[in-house]
Design an enzyme around this catalytic site. Structure first.
Site, PDB file in Angstrom:
ATOM      1  CD  GLU A  97      22.709  51.947  42.284  1.00  0.00           C
ATOM      2  OE1 GLU A  97      21.501  51.665  42.400  1.00  0.00           O
ATOM      3  OE2 GLU A  97      23.165  52.557  41.302  1.00  0.00           O
ATOM      4  N   PRO A 137      31.667  35.798  31.301  1.00  0.00           N
ATOM      5  CG  PRO A 137      33.451  34.574  30.386  1.00  0.00           C
ATOM      6  CD  PRO A 137      32.696  34.831  31.681  1.00  0.00           C
ATOM      7  CD  GLU A 169       5.652  43.314  45.628  1.00  0.00           C
ATOM      8  OE1 GLU A 169       5.581  42.601  46.662  1.00  0.00           O
ATOM      9  OE2 GLU A 169       5.345  42.919  44.495  1.00  0.00           O
TER      10      GLU A 169
END
Length: 155
Positions: free
Chosen positions: A63, A84, A120
């Site tokens: 990633e 949750p 950016e």
């Protein structure tokens, strides 16, 4: 575009998604790398979903590279986040209870740049980040990041 929904145990309405984010400090450890998302214009730590068949550290490295062009190595776990009471809904209607890990990473190489997911990128100080429009889950990670605590946050 991702929308965050809040309510008592609202995440029970979504499917589980495993994610990760990366905390990359500059050489002085006084600034963090953030990216601005193309889908909503908000700032965040580099990261995203873990794909089937990869480890969380592999996903984190992938990633960061996809979003910034940088090659990193996972150093340590900073926190696990599984609120949750928050659910994310995407433009396609899919909604998820995201369980995400935030890792400190070290720079190995590459060249900082943009991707189809970022408009950016840059390194920012704590004071600068405090004034930026961060995506909701990453705002809560900042306290743990800047604390320099050696024990991972579990929230």
């Amino acid at each position: 575009m991702a929308q965050y929904l809040y309510g008592d145990r609202i995440a029970a309405q979504g499917r589980l998604m495993l994610g990760c984010s990366a905390t990359l400090f500059d050489a002085t450890r006084s600034k963090l790398l953030l990216t601005r998302r193309t889908d909503n214009g908000r700032w965040c730590l580099p990261g995203g979903a873990v794909d089937a068949g990869e480890s969380v550290s592999e996903a984190c490295v992938r990633e960061v590279f996809e979003e910034t062009g940088l090659t990193v190595q996972v150093v340590r776990l900073l926190g696990i986040y599984s609120n949750p009471h928050r659910m994310v809904r995407y433009a396609d209607g899919n909604q998820y209870h995201v369980i995400s890990m935030n890792f400190e990473v070290a720079l190995i190489g590459g060249e900082l740049g943009l991707s189809n997911e970022t408009t950016e990128v840059g390194y920012f100080s704590q004071a600068e980040i405090d004034t930026m429009d961060l995506i909701d889950p990453h705002r809560e990670r900042m306290a743990a990041i800047w604390s320099n605590d050696s024990i991972p946050t579990i929230a």
